[in-house]
Write a protein that holds these residues in place. Structure first.
Motif, PDB file in Angstrom:
ATOM      1  N   GLY A 225      -5.173  55.636   2.803  1.00  0.00           N
ATOM      2  CA  GLY A 225      -4.828  57.012   3.134  1.00  0.00           C
ATOM      3  C   GLY A 225      -5.448  57.451   4.447  1.00  0.00           C
ATOM      4  O   GLY A 225      -4.788  58.088   5.283  1.00  0.00           O
ATOM      5  N   TYR A 226      -6.710  57.129   4.628  1.00  0.00           N
ATOM      6  CA  TYR A 226      -7.383  57.476   5.895  1.00  0.00           C
ATOM      7  C   TYR A 226      -6.724  56.759   7.073  1.00  0.00           C
ATOM      8  O   TYR A 226      -6.532  57.351   8.147  1.00  0.00           O
ATOM      9  CB  TYR A 226      -8.867  57.100   5.828  1.00  0.00           C
TER      10      TYR A 226
ATOM     11  N   TYR B 113     -17.100  67.375  -0.591  1.00  0.00           N
ATOM     12  CA  TYR B 113     -15.869  66.965  -1.288  1.00  0.00           C
ATOM     13  C   TYR B 113     -16.038  67.111  -2.803  1.00  0.00           C
ATOM     14  O   TYR B 113     -15.164  67.661  -3.484  1.00  0.00           O
ATOM     15  CB  TYR B 113     -15.511  65.516  -0.930  1.00  0.00           C
ATOM     16  N   TRP B 114     -17.187  66.639  -3.320  1.00  0.00           N
ATOM     17  CA  TRP B 114     -17.400  66.724  -4.765  1.00  0.00           C
ATOM     18  C   TRP B 114     -17.620  68.175  -5.202  1.00  0.00           C
ATOM     19  O   TRP B 114     -17.194  68.576  -6.287  1.00  0.00           O
ATOM     20  CB  TRP B 114     -18.561  65.834  -5.206  1.00  0.00           C
TER      21      TRP B 114
ATOM     22  N   GLY C  80     -17.358  57.707   2.192  1.00  0.00           N
ATOM     23  CA  GLY C  80     -16.835  58.974   2.682  1.00  0.00           C
ATOM     24  C   GLY C  80     -16.192  59.780   1.576  1.00  0.00           C
ATOM     25  O   GLY C  80     -16.129  59.349   0.419  1.00  0.00           O
ATOM     26  N   PRO C  81     -15.693  60.975   1.906  1.00  0.00           N
ATOM     27  CA  PRO C  81     -15.013  61.807   0.919  1.00  0.00           C
ATOM     28  C   PRO C  81     -13.825  61.084   0.289  1.00  0.00           C
ATOM     29  O   PRO C  81     -13.183  60.258   0.927  1.00  0.00           O
ATOM     30  CB  PRO C  81     -14.534  63.010   1.757  1.00  0.00           C
ATOM     31  N   LYS C  82     -13.583  61.382  -0.979  1.00  0.00           N
ATOM     32  CA  LYS C  82     -12.469  60.860  -1.775  1.00  0.00           C
ATOM     33  C   LYS C  82     -12.745  59.485  -2.387  1.00  0.00           C
ATOM     34  O   LYS C  82     -11.920  58.970  -3.139  1.00  0.00           O
ATOM     35  CB  LYS C  82     -11.156  60.776  -0.978  1.00  0.00           C
TER      36      LYS C  82
ATOM     37  N   VAL D 244     -22.803  55.856  -2.974  1.00  0.00           N
ATOM     38  CA  VAL D 244     -22.926  57.129  -2.255  1.00  0.00           C
ATOM     39  C   VAL D 244     -22.110  58.219  -2.943  1.00  0.00           C
ATOM     40  O   VAL D 244     -22.594  59.338  -3.164  1.00  0.00           O
ATOM     41  CB  VAL D 244     -22.501  56.969  -0.776  1.00  0.00           C
ATOM     42  N   SER D 245     -20.875  57.906  -3.292  1.00  0.00           N
ATOM     43  CA  SER D 245     -20.026  58.877  -3.980  1.00  0.00           C
ATOM     44  C   SER D 245     -20.604  59.228  -5.349  1.00  0.00           C
ATOM     45  O   SER D 245     -20.568  60.391  -5.781  1.00  0.00           O
ATOM     46  CB  SER D 245     -18.607  58.322  -4.121  1.00  0.00           C
TER      47      SER D 245
END
Length: 314
Positions: free
Chosen positions: A15-16, A308-309, A175-177, A184-185
């Motif tokens: 997606g990125y 993001y979270w 990263g986000p998503k 990390v997420s």
């Protein structure tokens, strides 16, 4: 306008990459996915394609006639590679070989980027850090072994058939998503939940002393675009930050960004039986041969992932 085909566009990186190539680089983008997958909110073309069905791969390339192909499709979970090695071999080796054979038969003249992993290097010796592309490969799991095989097959096809193939070994990208399967997420989600009172202010962790090379996914896709234009056919390039961060440093930064009083507890089930103390990429080759430069700081990556979270939980 150059046309780009992203094989395996439904994943975190896909997606990125699609958005970056279309919005920042001005390419016309088409991304493939499996029939059961979804790419919600895509502002670019999306097509179904099964990498293991030769006719579908041929059709995807012949119908679209892309200038560039990014091969992201993979079974990329180390855990799943242990529980389902056959699936991992089917997608990562048979699927990649299927693509290479189709490219050969079509006498494809465009450029192709095949994505591998820093996992291919396996257990690194202290004198091998930072890890250069010519480091001996010692894959320590089935996923890593399949990515080593993909790399070797692509190198052979590039030399034997004159295909314009560039290979990547990507280190940890975040990263986000990203899903909470990744550290990390996972930490950011736990902190965001604690902020909202959805859990006790306690973060459950594994080994915090291991040092790893983390790169923002937005920098990673920019590296992929540089490599498909400027990389040398038949060559392999590390993509990473060139910086080693301890997991403890990462966690402390996330807690600091939160401003909350949060305890840290080690859970035995999160500890790996064998953990390489330090993994960091030597990125001098990509920096010397392309105009790519890392732009996003780790602090910014952590802030964006935490935000993001926060937004997701809201």
């Amino acid at each position: 306008m150059k046309k780009v085909l992203i094989i395996g566009g439904a994943g975190f990186v896909g997606g990125y990459l699609a958005e970056y190539l279309q919005d920042e680089c001005g390419y016309k983008v088409r991304a493939t996915k499996m029939k059961q997958e979804e790419i919600p909110g895509a502002k670019y073309e999306v097509a179904d394609m099964d990498l293991l069905v030769k006719g579908e791969v041929e059709k995807a390339i012949k119908d679209y006639e892309p200038d560039f192909i990014f091969h992201l499709a993979a079974q990329s979970s180390v855990a799943v590679s242990w529980s389902n090695p056959q699936l991992t071999v089917d997608v990562n080796i048979k699927g990649s070989l299927q693509l290479l054979d189709v490219l050969k038969e079509l006498e494809y003249k465009g450029r192709v980027l095949l994505i591998g992993s820093g996992e291919e290097y396996g257990r690194i010796q202290p004198d091998e850090v930072p890890i250069a592309e010519n480091t001996i490969l010692r894959p320590g799991n089935i996923y890593a072994a399949t990515k080593c095989c993909q790399n070797m097959l692509a190198s052979i096809y590039a030399k034997a058939y004159g295909l314009n193939l560039i290979m990547v070994r990507a280190f940890n990208h975040v990263g986000p998503k990203q899903t909470t399967q990744f550290v990390v997420s996972d930490f950011c989600k736990q902190v965001a939940e604690a902020e909202k009172g959805l859990r006790d202010p306690v973060i459950h962790v594994g080994n915090l002393k291991a040092k790893r090379d983390f790169t923002d996914v937005r920098d990673v896709v920019a590296a992929y675009e540089c490599l498909i234009r400027q990389g040398e056919s038949g060559e392999t390039y590390n993509v990473g930050s060139g910086i080693a961060y301890s997991i403890e440093e990462i966690l402390n930064q996330i807690i600091e960004l939160s401003g909350q009083e949060i305890r840290v507890e080690v859970e035995a089930e999160r500890l790996r039986p064998i953990d390489v103390p330090i993994i960091v990429a030597d990125i001098s080759k990509i920096e010397a041969q392309t105009d790519w430069k890392r732009k996003i700081s780790m602090k910014q990556t952590l802030q964006d992932t935490l935000d993001y979270w926060r937004a997701s939980l809201a």
